[in-house]
Design a protein around this motif. Structure first.
Motif, PDB file in Angstrom:
ATOM      1  N   LYS A  80       4.898   7.449 -17.909  1.00 42.74           N
ATOM      2  CA  LYS A  80       3.900   7.925 -16.933  1.00 42.74           C
ATOM      3  C   LYS A  80       2.615   7.081 -16.949  1.00 42.74           C
ATOM      4  O   LYS A  80       1.490   7.586 -16.770  1.00 42.74           O
ATOM      5  CB  LYS A  80       3.576   9.408 -17.136  1.00 42.74           C
ATOM      6  N   GLU A  81       2.757   5.776 -17.153  1.00 37.38           N
ATOM      7  CA  GLU A  81       1.600   4.866 -17.111  1.00 37.38           C
ATOM      8  C   GLU A  81       1.100   4.730 -15.672  1.00 37.38           C
ATOM      9  O   GLU A  81       1.889   4.839 -14.738  1.00 37.38           O
ATOM     10  CB  GLU A  81       2.008   3.466 -17.592  1.00 37.38           C
ATOM     11  N   ARG A  82      -0.174   4.435 -15.533  1.00 33.48           N
ATOM     12  CA  ARG A  82      -0.689   4.148 -14.193  1.00 33.48           C
ATOM     13  C   ARG A  82      -0.323   2.698 -13.845  1.00 33.48           C
ATOM     14  O   ARG A  82      -0.545   1.781 -14.643  1.00 33.48           O
ATOM     15  CB  ARG A  82      -2.200   4.340 -14.156  1.00 33.48           C
ATOM     16  N   ILE A  83       0.247   2.515 -12.628  1.00 33.51           N
ATOM     17  CA  ILE A  83       0.699   1.181 -12.193  1.00 33.51           C
ATOM     18  C   ILE A  83      -0.148   0.737 -11.003  1.00 33.51           C
ATOM     19  O   ILE A  83      -0.373   1.510 -10.071  1.00 33.51           O
ATOM     20  CB  ILE A  83       2.203   1.208 -11.791  1.00 33.51           C
ATOM     21  N   LEU A  84      -0.608  -0.513 -11.047  1.00 33.32           N
ATOM     22  CA  LEU A  84      -1.401  -1.063  -9.947  1.00 33.32           C
ATOM     23  C   LEU A  84      -0.610  -2.194  -9.277  1.00 33.32           C
ATOM     24  O   LEU A  84      -0.150  -3.115  -9.939  1.00 33.32           O
ATOM     25  CB  LEU A  84      -2.734  -1.608 -10.478  1.00 33.32           C
ATOM     26  N   ILE A  85      -0.437  -2.097  -7.959  1.00 30.66           N
ATOM     27  CA  ILE A  85       0.220  -3.168  -7.190  1.00 30.66           C
ATOM     28  C   ILE A  85      -0.901  -4.039  -6.616  1.00 30.66           C
ATOM     29  O   ILE A  85      -1.751  -3.550  -5.871  1.00 30.66           O
ATOM     30  CB  ILE A  85       1.088  -2.610  -6.033  1.00 30.66           C
ATOM     31  N   TYR A  86      -0.901  -5.323  -6.970  1.00 32.21           N
ATOM     32  CA  TYR A  86      -2.034  -6.213  -6.679  1.00 32.21           C
ATOM     33  C   TYR A  86      -1.505  -7.395  -5.865  1.00 32.21           C
ATOM     34  O   TYR A  86      -0.473  -7.963  -6.209  1.00 32.21           O
ATOM     35  CB  TYR A  86      -2.584  -6.704  -8.018  1.00 32.21           C
ATOM     36  N   GLY A  87      -2.195  -7.771  -4.777  1.00 34.61           N
ATOM     37  CA  GLY A  87      -1.676  -8.905  -3.992  1.00 34.61           C
ATOM     38  C   GLY A  87      -2.744  -9.686  -3.260  1.00 34.61           C
ATOM     39  O   GLY A  87      -3.886  -9.254  -3.135  1.00 34.61           O
ATOM     40  N   LEU A  99       5.243  -3.328   0.655  1.00 35.02           N
ATOM     41  CA  LEU A  99       6.671  -3.129   0.394  1.00 35.02           C
ATOM     42  C   LEU A  99       6.901  -2.506  -0.988  1.00 35.02           C
ATOM     43  O   LEU A  99       7.598  -1.481  -1.122  1.00 35.02           O
ATOM     44  CB  LEU A  99       7.404  -4.470   0.497  1.00 35.02           C
ATOM     45  N   VAL A 100       6.320  -3.101  -2.030  1.00 35.72           N
ATOM     46  CA  VAL A 100       6.556  -2.610  -3.400  1.00 35.72           C
ATOM     47  C   VAL A 100       5.955  -1.210  -3.567  1.00 35.72           C
ATOM     48  O   VAL A 100       6.583  -0.311  -4.147  1.00 35.72           O
ATOM     49  CB  VAL A 100       5.988  -3.613  -4.436  1.00 35.72           C
ATOM     50  N   TYR A 101       4.759  -1.012  -3.008  1.00 33.52           N
ATOM     51  CA  TYR A 101       4.110   0.298  -3.109  1.00 33.52           C
ATOM     52  C   TYR A 101       4.952   1.375  -2.417  1.00 33.52           C
ATOM     53  O   TYR A 101       5.209   2.439  -2.974  1.00 33.52           O
ATOM     54  CB  TYR A 101       2.711   0.231  -2.487  1.00 33.52           C
ATOM     55  N   LYS A 102       5.414   1.076  -1.196  1.00 33.76           N
ATOM     56  CA  LYS A 102       6.196   2.071  -0.431  1.00 33.76           C
ATOM     57  C   LYS A 102       7.495   2.444  -1.148  1.00 33.76           C
ATOM     58  O   LYS A 102       7.904   3.590  -1.149  1.00 33.76           O
ATOM     59  CB  LYS A 102       6.548   1.508   0.966  1.00 33.76           C
ATOM     60  N   PHE A 103       8.132   1.429  -1.753  1.00 33.62           N
ATOM     61  CA  PHE A 103       9.425   1.719  -2.386  1.00 33.62           C
ATOM     62  C   PHE A 103       9.241   2.534  -3.670  1.00 33.62           C
ATOM     63  O   PHE A 103       9.883   3.565  -3.860  1.00 33.62           O
ATOM     64  CB  PHE A 103      10.201   0.435  -2.669  1.00 33.62           C
ATOM     65  N   ILE A 104       8.311   2.104  -4.533  1.00 33.30           N
ATOM     66  CA  ILE A 104       8.125   2.815  -5.808  1.00 33.30           C
ATOM     67  C   ILE A 104       7.583   4.228  -5.567  1.00 33.30           C
ATOM     68  O   ILE A 104       7.943   5.181  -6.266  1.00 33.30           O
ATOM     69  CB  ILE A 104       7.192   2.021  -6.755  1.00 33.30           C
ATOM     70  N   GLN A 105       6.748   4.356  -4.536  1.00 36.35           N
ATOM     71  CA  GLN A 105       6.105   5.640  -4.225  1.00 36.35           C
ATOM     72  C   GLN A 105       7.127   6.761  -3.963  1.00 36.35           C
ATOM     73  O   GLN A 105       6.837   7.932  -4.170  1.00 36.35           O
ATOM     74  CB  GLN A 105       5.211   5.448  -2.988  1.00 36.35           C
ATOM     75  N   GLN A 106       8.327   6.380  -3.531  1.00 35.07           N
ATOM     76  CA  GLN A 106       9.368   7.390  -3.278  1.00 35.07           C
ATOM     77  C   GLN A 106       9.830   8.067  -4.570  1.00 35.07           C
ATOM     78  O   GLN A 106      10.375   9.162  -4.547  1.00 35.07           O
ATOM     79  CB  GLN A 106      10.582   6.748  -2.606  1.00 35.07           C
ATOM     80  N   PHE A 107       9.604   7.387  -5.706  1.00 35.34           N
ATOM     81  CA  PHE A 107      10.136   7.895  -6.977  1.00 35.34           C
ATOM     82  C   PHE A 107       9.056   8.168  -8.021  1.00 35.34           C
ATOM     83  O   PHE A 107       9.337   8.686  -9.091  1.00 35.34           O
ATOM     84  CB  PHE A 107      11.133   6.871  -7.574  1.00 35.34           C
ATOM     85  N   TYR A 108       7.815   7.781  -7.712  1.00 33.89           N
ATOM     86  CA  TYR A 108       6.775   7.812  -8.742  1.00 33.89           C
ATOM     87  C   TYR A 108       5.401   7.906  -8.082  1.00 33.89           C
ATOM     88  O   TYR A 108       5.159   7.244  -7.072  1.00 33.89           O
ATOM     89  CB  TYR A 108       6.873   6.504  -9.556  1.00 33.89           C
ATOM     90  N   SER A 109       4.500   8.721  -8.670  1.00 31.27           N
ATOM     91  CA  SER A 109       3.226   8.927  -7.955  1.00 31.27           C
ATOM     92  C   SER A 109       1.991   8.337  -8.631  1.00 31.27           C
ATOM     93  O   SER A 109       0.960   8.179  -7.988  1.00 31.27           O
ATOM     94  CB  SER A 109       3.007  10.431  -7.741  1.00 31.27           C
ATOM     95  N   ASN A 110       2.089   7.971  -9.918  1.00 28.87           N
ATOM     96  CA  ASN A 110       0.881   7.467 -10.600  1.00 28.87           C
ATOM     97  C   ASN A 110       0.698   5.980 -10.279  1.00 28.87           C
ATOM     98  O   ASN A 110       0.892   5.104 -11.117  1.00 28.87           O
ATOM     99  CB  ASN A 110       0.997   7.702 -12.109  1.00 28.87           C
ATOM    100  N   LEU A 111       0.303   5.748  -9.025  1.00 29.79           N
ATOM    101  CA  LEU A 111       0.409   4.416  -8.424  1.00 29.79           C
ATOM    102  C   LEU A 111      -0.816   4.128  -7.568  1.00 29.79           C
ATOM    103  O   LEU A 111      -1.345   5.024  -6.925  1.00 29.79           O
ATOM    104  CB  LEU A 111       1.665   4.457  -7.534  1.00 29.79           C
ATOM    105  N   ASP A 112      -1.236   2.874  -7.548  1.00 31.84           N
ATOM    106  CA  ASP A 112      -2.401   2.485  -6.755  1.00 31.84           C
ATOM    107  C   ASP A 112      -2.175   1.043  -6.281  1.00 31.84           C
ATOM    108  O   ASP A 112      -1.310   0.345  -6.812  1.00 31.84           O
ATOM    109  CB  ASP A 112      -3.644   2.567  -7.664  1.00 31.84           C
ATOM    110  N   TYR A 113      -2.932   0.597  -5.264  1.00 34.66           N
ATOM    111  CA  TYR A 113      -2.841  -0.819  -4.883  1.00 34.66           C
ATOM    112  C   TYR A 113      -4.225  -1.425  -4.722  1.00 34.66           C
ATOM    113  O   TYR A 113      -5.209  -0.715  -4.526  1.00 34.66           O
ATOM    114  CB  TYR A 113      -1.987  -1.038  -3.633  1.00 34.66           C
ATOM    115  N   TYR A 114      -4.261  -2.765  -4.818  1.00 35.54           N
ATOM    116  CA  TYR A 114      -5.546  -3.469  -4.840  1.00 35.54           C
ATOM    117  C   TYR A 114      -5.384  -4.824  -4.168  1.00 35.54           C
ATOM    118  O   TYR A 114      -4.461  -5.568  -4.480  1.00 35.54           O
ATOM    119  CB  TYR A 114      -5.973  -3.680  -6.303  1.00 35.54           C
ATOM    120  N   ILE A 115      -6.300  -5.113  -3.243  1.00 33.83           N
ATOM    121  CA  ILE A 115      -6.344  -6.436  -2.612  1.00 33.83           C
ATOM    122  C   ILE A 115      -7.731  -7.012  -2.887  1.00 33.83           C
ATOM    123  O   ILE A 115      -8.736  -6.378  -2.544  1.00 33.83           O
ATOM    124  CB  ILE A 115      -6.125  -6.346  -1.072  1.00 33.83           C
TER     125      ILE A 115
END
Length: 572
Positions: A80-87, A99-115
Motif C-alpha cells: 500500500k505504498e503511495r505511487i507517483l506517475i511522473y512524465g 495511460l499508466v495512471y488510468k490503467f493502475i487506477q482500476q486496481f489501486y487507489s493510493n496513486l498520484d501524477y505529476y508533470i
C-alpha cells in the motif's frame, strides 16, 4: 520552391520480387513495388503488414528489467505504498502518464501524477518534483518519457527513500541512473526486439507486463490504445513493426470508441464526423495536447485525458483549445522574427546549420520555431532563449541527419541535453552560445550530405493515369497508417495536360483546382495544387508538364479519387 525530384531506384531483382508478390496478393505490381521498398518481400509478411494483429505484439518481458519493474510495482501495491506517475510535459509524456495512471487506477487507489512545469522546473525529473513526492509520502515513482539521464536527481530521491522505475525511449548516456528498473530499448545492453517505441509505448508495454503477471486479460488494455496512437503519431516515431500494430489498433479505437477526454478533444478539433487519420493527430489533436505544457502546465492535459465526465472534459478541452490559439499567435510572431534574423545571418548560403538566440522568446514555442526553420531553410536548426542565467533551446533536424549526435559532439559546452535523431533539447551557459554555434556548424558541415540541405521530393513510383483505378486506391489505403519508414507514397506522372477546365481557387487565388489527362488513357483526373497558382499560366497554354502527387479521397465527394499535387514541372 524549386524541388529536386529524387526517383527511388528499384533493382531488377526487386522488380521480379515485386511482380511475384503482386501476383500472389492480387494487387497491382506498382503496389508490389511499394511493399518491396518497405522491406516486405513475402506474401505472409505483406498480409501481416496489411492486417496488423495484436497477438503479434512482442512479449513485454523480453525487455531488459521488465521483470524487476513489475515485481517492484506489485510490491508497492501489496504494501500500500503511495505511487507517483511522473512524465514530461509534451504529448508523449502526458499521454504516457495518463495511460499508466488510468490503467493502475482500476486496481489501486493510493496513486498520484505529476508533470513538471516547463518554466520553473524545466525538462525531466526535477528536485522540486522529488521534494513533492517526499512531502506526500511517495515510495515509488514511475517516470515516463524522461529520466534516462537524471543520475543526480534519482540519487537525490534515493537518499529520501524513494525508488524509481524509468520508462524512457531517449538515448541513454554510458552511466545510467540508480533506478530500481530502467525500461528503455535504446540501452546498450538491450534485449528487446523493437527499439522505436514512443515513451507512451514503453508505458504500454509495462502495463501489458503488469497485466500478464496479475492474470488481467489483454482486452482490458485495448481502451488505452487511442492514447498510444496519439503518442506515436505526435512523437514522429517510425510506423513500422510494433508501432504499426499499436497505431493501427489505436486509430481503430480512436474512431470507434475513444476515451472521454479524447472524445472531447476530437469535438473541439471539429473531427467528430470524420475518419481520424495520423495527419489529423499530427496537425490537430497533438498540438492541442501539447499547448497545455507550452502555455500553462502539462498537468492540465493529463487532467483532461483521465477525465470520466464528458461535460467536464469538454470544458477542459475548450480551455486547452484556448492555449492552442495563444500558442499559434506566439508561434506566428516568433517565426517572423526568427526568419528575419536568419535572413540577415552573415554567409547564410555557405552555412549548413542554423543556431539563433533571443532572450525575449517564449520558451514554450521554440521547438515549433526550430521546426519551421528546418522546413524553410533545409538545415538542422537550434533555437535558444534565456531562462534565468541559462540559454535553453530546442533542436530539429532535416531528413536523415542525426541532430542528437551533433549536439552530443558539443556536450562539454552544455549543462544538459537529451533527445533523439530528429529532435533534442539542450541548455548551456549564455557565454557558451557563440562557441556552441561555431562547433555545431563545424560538425554539421562535416557530416551532412548535400541532398539533405535542399528541397527534395522522393518519388516512390512513376505511373500513368490508367493505373489509378478504384481497386488500386482501395488497396493503397491498406498501407495506412502512414508515418516515418512508411510515408504516404508519392507518385509521378509525365506529360499530363489540362483538360480545359483547370482554374485558380482560394481566398487569395493561391491554389489550382485541376482537371488533367495524360496521353495513355481517357481518364480525367481531378487534382488540387495548394499554393502553386504561379503555374496556372503555363498550364493554360495546353503544353504538357510533369506532376508528382499523393492519391487522396476527395473530402467533399466520398468515394471520388483526387490527386494532391506536391509539385509541377513544366516541360521545357
Amino acid at each position: 520552391m524549386n524541388h529536386k525530384w529524387n526517383y527511388r531506384p528499384i533493382t531488377p531483382e526487386q522488380t521480379e520480387t515485386s511482380q511475384i508478390l503482386a501476383q500472389e496478393l492480387g494487387i497491382s505490381p506498382i503496389l508490389g513495388q511499394l511493399l518491396v521498398q518497405r522491406g516486405i518481400t513475402k506474401a505472409a509478411d505483406a498480409k501481416k503488414f496489411f492486417r496488423p494483429q495484436l497477438p503479434d505484439l512482442h512479449d513485454p518481458f523480453l525487455m531488459k528489467d521488465m521483470d524487476v519493474a513489475v515485481e517492484r510495482l506489485n510490491k508497492a501495491m501489496g504494501k500500500k505504498e503511495r505511487i507517483l506517475i511522473y512524465g514530461d510535459y509534451d504529448v508523449d509524456g502526458t499521454t504516457a502518464v495518463a495511460l499508466v495512471y488510468k490503467f493502475i487506477q482500476q486496481f489501486y487507489s493510493n496513486l498520484d501524477y505529476y508533470i513538471p512545469d516547463r518554466y520553473n522546473e524545466g525538462y525531466g525529473i526535477s528536485k522540486k518534483g522529488v521534494d513533492y513526492a517526499a512531502e506526500t509520502g511517495v515510495g515509488l515513482i514511475i517516470v515516463l518519457d524522461c529520466g534516462i539521464k537524471a543520475v543526480e536527481e534519482i540519487t537525490y530521491a534515493k537518499e529520501k527513500g524513494i525508488d524509481f522505475i524509468i520508462c524512457d525511449h531517449h538515448v541513454p548516456d554510458e552511466v545510467l541512473p540508480p533506478a530500481v528498473a530502467i525500461l528503455n530499448a535504446k540501452r546498450l545492453d538491450n534485449t528487446y526486439p523493437y527499439t522505436h517505441l514512443s515513451g507512451c509505448g514503453v508505458g504500454f508495454k509495462f502495463m501489458q507486463a503488469f497485466a500478464i503477471s496479475n492474470g488481467i486479460e489483454f482486452h482490458h488494455l485495448i481502451p488505452l490504445l487511442d492514447i498510444v496512437a496519439v503518442s506515436i503519431a505526435s512523437d514522429i516515431v517510425p510506423i513500422m513493426g510494433e508501432n504499426r500494430i499499436l497505431a493501427f489498433h489505436g486509430l481503430k479505437q480512436l474512431n470507434s470508441n475513444p476515451s472521454t477526454g479524447m472524445k472531447a478533444i476530437i469535438d473541439v478539433c471539429g473531427l467528430s464526423e470524420k475518419e481520424i487519420t495520423v495527419s489529423d493527430i499530427v496537425f490537430k489533436i497533438g498540438p492541442r495536447i501539447n499547448a497545455s505544457g507550452r502555455i500553462q502546465n502539462g498537468k492540465e492535459a493529463v487532467d483532461l485525458l483521465t477525465e470520466k465526465d464528458f461535460s467536464v472534459a469538454l470544458e477542459k478541452a475548450g480551455q486547452i483549445n484556448q492555449y492552442n490559439e495563444t500558442r499559434k499567435d506566439l508561434d506566428k510572431s516568433m517565426t517572423e522574427e526568427a526568419n528575419n534574423i536568419v535572413a540577415n545571418l552573415e554567409g547564410l548560403a555557405d552555412r549548413r546549420s542554423i543556431v539563433i538566440y533571443n532572450e525575449e522568446w517564449h520558451k514554450g514555442v521554440i521547438g515549433i520555431v526550430a521546426s519551421r526553420l528546418t522546413e524553410v531553410y533545409y538545415r538542422p536548426a537550434v533555437v535558444l532563449t534565456r531562462t534565468d542565467d541559462m540559454a535553453t533551446g530546442s533542436a530539429r533536424s532535416v531528413s536523415g541527419f542525426d541532430v542528437y549526435r551533433a549536439i552530443e559532439h558539443c556536450r562539454d559546452l552544455l549543462e544538459n541535453f537529451g533527445g533523439h535523431t530528429y529532435a533534442a533539447g539542450l541548455s548551456m551557459k549564455v557565454e557558451n552560445v557563440e562557441e556552441f554555434t561555431r562547433r555545431f556548424e563545424e560538425y554539421v558541415s562535416q557530416h551532412i550530405l548535400p541532398e539533405q540541405t535542399s528541397a527534395v521530393i522522393d518519388i516512390d513510383a512513376e505511373i500513368d493515369f490508367r493505373d489509378i483505378s478504384s481497386k488500386f486506391f482501395n488497396d493503397l489505403k491498406r498501407f495506412n497508417p502512414f508515418g516515418p519508414d512508411n510515408m504516404k507514397p508519392i507518385f509521378c506522372t509525365h506529360h499530363v495536360y489540362d483538360y480545359g477546365t483547370s482554374k485558380v481557387v482560394g481566398r487569395d487565388q493561391e491554389h489550382i483546382k485541376l482537371e488533367l489527362v495524360d496521353n495513355k488513357s481517357n481518364n480525367v483526373m481531378n487534382g488540387i495544387a495548394f499554393g502553386q497558382s504561379s503555374h496556372v499560366r503555363y498550364i493554360k497554354t495546353k503544353r504538357s508538364f510533369d506532376i508528382c502527387y499523393t492519391i487522396e479521397e476527395n473530402t467533399h465527394k466520398r468515394g471520388e479519387i483526387q490527386l494532391q499535387i506536391e509539385d509541377i514541372k513544366p516541360i521545357e
